[in-house]
Design a protein around this motif. Structure first.
Motif, mmCIF file in Angstrom:
data_model
loop_
_atom_site.group_PDB
_atom_site.id
_atom_site.type_symbol
_atom_site.label_atom_id
_atom_site.label_comp_id
_atom_site.label_asym_id
_atom_site.label_seq_id
_atom_site.Cartn_x
_atom_site.Cartn_y
_atom_site.Cartn_z
ATOM 1 N N ASP A 187 35.772 45.231 51.989
ATOM 2 C CA ASP A 187 36.684 45.584 50.888
ATOM 3 C C ASP A 187 36.134 46.813 50.178
ATOM 4 O O ASP A 187 35.738 46.763 49.021
ATOM 5 N N ILE A 188 36.125 47.935 50.879
ATOM 6 C CA ILE A 188 35.451 49.132 50.402
ATOM 7 C C ILE A 188 36.013 49.647 49.078
ATOM 8 O O ILE A 188 35.285 50.153 48.233
ATOM 9 N N GLY A 189 37.331 49.522 48.875
ATOM 10 C CA GLY A 189 37.957 50.029 47.654
ATOM 11 C C GLY A 189 38.312 48.968 46.639
ATOM 12 O O GLY A 189 38.926 49.269 45.606
ATOM 13 N N GLY A 190 37.948 47.717 46.916
ATOM 14 C CA GLY A 190 38.081 46.664 45.912
ATOM 15 C C GLY A 190 39.472 46.134 45.664
ATOM 16 O O GLY A 190 39.736 45.625 44.574
ATOM 17 N N SER A 191 40.375 46.194 46.633
ATOM 18 C CA SER A 191 41.709 45.607 46.427
ATOM 19 C C SER A 191 41.608 44.150 46.025
ATOM 20 O O SER A 191 42.325 43.683 45.131
ATOM 21 N N MET A 192 40.700 43.423 46.685
ATOM 22 C CA MET A 192 40.518 42.003 46.379
ATOM 23 C C MET A 192 39.498 41.792 45.272
ATOM 24 O O MET A 192 39.789 41.149 44.254
ATOM 25 N N PHE A 193 38.282 42.336 45.459
ATOM 26 C CA PHE A 193 37.186 42.041 44.548
ATOM 27 C C PHE A 193 37.399 42.607 43.148
ATOM 28 O O PHE A 193 36.983 41.996 42.158
ATOM 29 N N ILE A 194 38.018 43.760 43.038
ATOM 30 C CA ILE A 194 38.194 44.410 41.735
ATOM 31 C C ILE A 194 39.601 44.178 41.183
ATOM 32 O O ILE A 194 39.777 43.599 40.109
ATOM 33 N N HIS A 195 40.605 44.612 41.921
ATOM 34 C CA HIS A 195 41.970 44.626 41.385
ATOM 35 C C HIS A 195 42.598 43.239 41.317
ATOM 36 O O HIS A 195 43.109 42.830 40.265
ATOM 37 N N ALA A 196 42.589 42.509 42.436
ATOM 38 C CA ALA A 196 43.181 41.172 42.420
ATOM 39 C C ALA A 196 42.406 40.252 41.478
ATOM 40 O O ALA A 196 43.010 39.501 40.695
ATOM 41 N N PHE A 197 41.066 40.325 41.530
ATOM 42 C CA PHE A 197 40.279 39.456 40.652
ATOM 43 C C PHE A 197 40.539 39.795 39.187
ATOM 44 O O PHE A 197 40.814 38.905 38.375
ATOM 45 N N GLY A 198 40.441 41.074 38.825
ATOM 46 C CA GLY A 198 40.645 41.466 37.433
ATOM 47 C C GLY A 198 42.037 41.123 36.932
ATOM 48 O O GLY A 198 42.212 40.689 35.789
ATOM 49 N N ALA A 199 43.050 41.291 37.796
ATOM 50 C CA ALA A 199 44.429 41.033 37.380
ATOM 51 C C ALA A 199 44.679 39.550 37.146
ATOM 52 O O ALA A 199 45.234 39.154 36.112
ATOM 53 N N TYR A 200 44.260 38.717 38.083
ATOM 54 C CA TYR A 200 44.565 37.294 37.944
ATOM 55 C C TYR A 200 43.626 36.590 36.979
ATOM 56 O O TYR A 200 43.992 35.558 36.397
ATOM 57 N N PHE A 201 42.441 37.117 36.783
ATOM 58 C CA PHE A 201 41.616 36.656 35.668
ATOM 59 C C PHE A 201 42.341 36.980 34.360
ATOM 60 O O PHE A 201 42.423 36.145 33.459
ATOM 61 N N GLY A 202 42.898 38.187 34.271
ATOM 62 C CA GLY A 202 43.567 38.623 33.057
ATOM 63 C C GLY A 202 44.843 37.862 32.758
ATOM 64 O O GLY A 202 45.070 37.436 31.617
ATOM 65 N N VAL A 203 45.700 37.674 33.759
ATOM 66 C CA VAL A 203 46.966 36.983 33.493
ATOM 67 C C VAL A 203 46.723 35.506 33.190
ATOM 68 O O VAL A 203 47.428 34.915 32.352
ATOM 69 N N SER A 204 45.727 34.900 33.826
ATOM 70 C CA SER A 204 45.396 33.505 33.526
ATOM 71 C C SER A 204 44.854 33.380 32.106
ATOM 72 O O SER A 204 45.196 32.442 31.375
ATOM 73 N N VAL A 348 49.592 44.222 34.305
ATOM 74 C CA VAL A 348 48.547 44.332 35.328
ATOM 75 C C VAL A 348 48.893 43.517 36.572
ATOM 76 O O VAL A 348 48.413 43.822 37.674
ATOM 77 N N HIS A 349 49.709 42.489 36.411
ATOM 78 C CA HIS A 349 50.137 41.720 37.586
ATOM 79 C C HIS A 349 50.919 42.607 38.544
ATOM 80 O O HIS A 349 50.809 42.465 39.768
ATOM 81 N N ASN A 350 51.686 43.535 37.987
ATOM 82 C CA ASN A 350 52.507 44.410 38.820
ATOM 83 C C ASN A 350 51.720 45.573 39.410
ATOM 84 O O ASN A 350 51.986 45.995 40.538
ATOM 85 N N LEU A 351 50.765 46.108 38.661
ATOM 86 C CA LEU A 351 49.997 47.258 39.126
ATOM 87 C C LEU A 351 48.784 46.851 39.951
ATOM 88 O O LEU A 351 48.468 47.492 40.957
ATOM 89 N N HIS A 352 48.082 45.798 39.544
ATOM 90 C CA HIS A 352 46.832 45.431 40.208
ATOM 91 C C HIS A 352 46.938 44.107 40.970
ATOM 92 O O HIS A 352 46.287 43.960 42.010
ATOM 93 N N GLY A 353 47.703 43.162 40.460
ATOM 94 C CA GLY A 353 47.782 41.846 41.078
ATOM 95 C C GLY A 353 48.486 41.849 42.420
ATOM 96 O O GLY A 353 47.878 41.582 43.466
ATOM 97 N N MET A 354 49.781 42.129 42.406
ATOM 98 C CA MET A 354 50.544 42.130 43.660
ATOM 99 C C MET A 354 50.050 43.186 44.647
ATOM 100 O O MET A 354 49.868 42.880 45.839
ATOM 101 N N PRO A 355 49.808 44.441 44.226
ATOM 102 C CA PRO A 355 49.232 45.402 45.177
ATOM 103 C C PRO A 355 47.863 44.977 45.699
ATOM 104 O O PRO A 355 47.509 45.279 46.844
ATOM 105 N N GLY A 356 47.071 44.277 44.872
ATOM 106 C CA GLY A 356 45.778 43.782 45.339
ATOM 107 C C GLY A 356 45.943 42.765 46.457
ATOM 108 O O GLY A 356 45.182 42.765 47.440
#
Length: 475
Positions: A187-204, A348-356
């Motif tokens: 996951d060189i660019g962090g789609s999962m580790f950075i964006h998906a994690f940060g987004a779903y941590f945030g929305v929760s 952030v769900h739309n920008l980082h969550g779903m794209p992540g």
């Protein structure tokens, strides 16, 4: 100059709860920083490339190759994110100022936590050696926290943000260790580790935190001037995103990551305009869509940025990610507000969550067709678990011994990592939200408003000053 007593004693500008939360923040901030200093004193040191005893002509190993990418990422974290979130008409100080605060704290804390989990993995306690690569990893951790900040923007105070940062970095670095060392995910660019994690941590966290009065709040709106500031943030992020996705790569992987990211971003920009005009009821472009969805390609291509997805594949990822992001802002977000009480300030769900999530799935698909014929000896660099298990064979290729993993097994590992990331982010984010909603943390009485925590000149005084200036001009 603004009268301090006038701005802090006026009940319309502040409240005792906000002053108390700032006092608690100051106390905890001092304690945290003192603890950090002691930990850094005993647990960290300069890496070889930064050591004054190291041969001067070899310092290029740290600065010449990594620092330009680090500086680009740094601009994204401290400038791009800050301006992107400065769209609220009465919360620009908080958006930009708190961005600086929590990113600075996250950088220090992420360095320590990544070093801690590295030691846990190695089962050896050793000094954390600091170099530019560690600083890039620290900025990535700060990026995850800032994504979460976007979900609760305008609804939390500095004290709550300090707690969010402290807890999130622990789970962010834990998730990264599980994904990289436990599952061998790429996951060189962090789609999962950075964006998906940060987004779903945030929305929760936002769902647990509430409050219901955030829905359709009059201050939760932009002005034309603040939207322009936010668009400046978008431009900074858009320009430097190729460095974000390629900063941790080397050689042809880095070159490929830059190309794929540029193509994906260009496709997402075009897609955001197309679907914004199509989905908006009045058929006019929306700055909300353009500011955010045009970046979705950079998020979605992160996992597979250094993979052999071909240029047309990068374009497809960017176009599809922006289409989903724009649809999310126009159709999905209102449903989430109504059905799940999710008041996601920045979307952030739309920008980082779903794209992540799209990025994680794209990475799994790309991994399923990755063969030695395509990658050659570099296959084990991108997928360490696919390297030969025999140490002599792996060493001859310049690799560490792996697990002889097959392409299908790598694809399943990628998907499992995405699922683990979502579960850990949602669980830890919900826990954090319930913690910071406790009365001890003095939740803001005034939402999306700087005057509770910042010295803000009263609007009436501003108007009078402007009128006096106009009256003094020669007629």
């Amino acid at each position: 100059m603004t009268d301090y007593k006038k701005t802090t004693s006026d009940p319309s500008l502040t409240d005792m709860g906000s002053l108390e939360s700032n006092r608690k923040f100051a106390i905890c901030g001092i304690i945290f920083q003192i603890i950090m200093i002691f930990i850094y004193a005993f647990c960290t040191a300069y890496s070889t490339s930064a050591d004054p005893r190291y041969d001067a002509d070899k310092t290029e190993l740290g600065m010449g190759t990594r620092y330009p990418f680090y500086q680009d990422v740094h601009v994204m974290i401290f400038l791009g994110f800050a301006f992107l979130m400065a769209f609220l008409k009465k919360h620009t100080y908080g958006s930009i100022g708190f961005n600086l605060l929590i990113a600075s704290f996250a950088v220090q804390w992420t360095i320590l936590m990544t070093g801690f989990w590295d030691c846990v993995h190695k089962e050896v306690w050793e000094t954390i050696n600091l170099d530019v690569k560690q600083l890039i990893r620290a900025d990535f951790g700060a990026g995850a926290v800032l994504i979460t900040f976007g979900a609760v923007l305008g609804k939390v105070n500095a004290f709550q943000l300090l707690v969010i940062t402290f807890i999130e970095v622990v789970f962010y670095t834990l998730n990264e260790m599980l994904g990289v060392y436990g599952m061998g995910a790429a996951d060189i660019g962090g789609s999962m580790f950075i964006h998906a994690f940060g987004a779903y941590f945030g929305v929760s966290c936002a769902i647990a935190l509430g409050p219901d009065r955030a829905k359709r709040h009059p201050n939760n709106n932009p002005l034309k001037s603040t939207d322009t500031f936010a668009m400046i943030g978008t431009l900074f992020l858009w320009m430097f995103w190729p460095s974000f996705n390629s900063a941790m790569a080397d050689g042809s992987r880095q070159h490929r990551a830059v190309i794929n990211t540029v193509l994906s971003l260009s496709a997402s920009c075009i897609s955001s305009f197309i679907f914004s005009g199509f989905l908006r009821h009045d058929r006019r472009f929306s700055m909300i869509d353009i500011q955010n969805a045009s970046l979705a390609g950079g998020v979605a291509v992160g996992t597979c940025a250094d993979m052999e997805i071909r240029p047309w594949g990068a374009l497809c990822v960017g176009f599809f990610a922006a289409a989903c992001s724009t649809y999310g802002f126009n159709r999905i977000q209102p449903i989430l507000e109504t059905k799940f009480r999710l008041y996601d300030t920045c979307g952030v769900h739309n920008l980082h969550g779903m794209p992540g999530i799209i990025g994680g799935i794209a990475g799994a698909i790309a991994s399923s067709v990755a063969t030695y014929d395509v990658y050659g000896d570099s296959l084990g660099l991108i997928y360490p678990f696919r390297a030969p298990s025999d140490e002599a064979t792996a060493g001859a290729l310049g690799l560490s011994a792996g697990h002889d993993r097959k392409a299908s097994e790598q694809a399943m590992a990628q998907f499992a990592t995405l699922c683990t990331t979502l579960v850990l982010a949602i669980a830890s984010g919900s826990f954090t939200g319930y913690v910071i909603r406790h009365p001890f943390f003095d939740c803001p009485n005034k939402l999306f408003d700087d005057t509770s925590y910042w010295h803000v000149e009263p609007e009436e005084e501003n108007k009078n000053k402007n009128n006096n200036k106009l009256a003094s001009l020669p007629h």
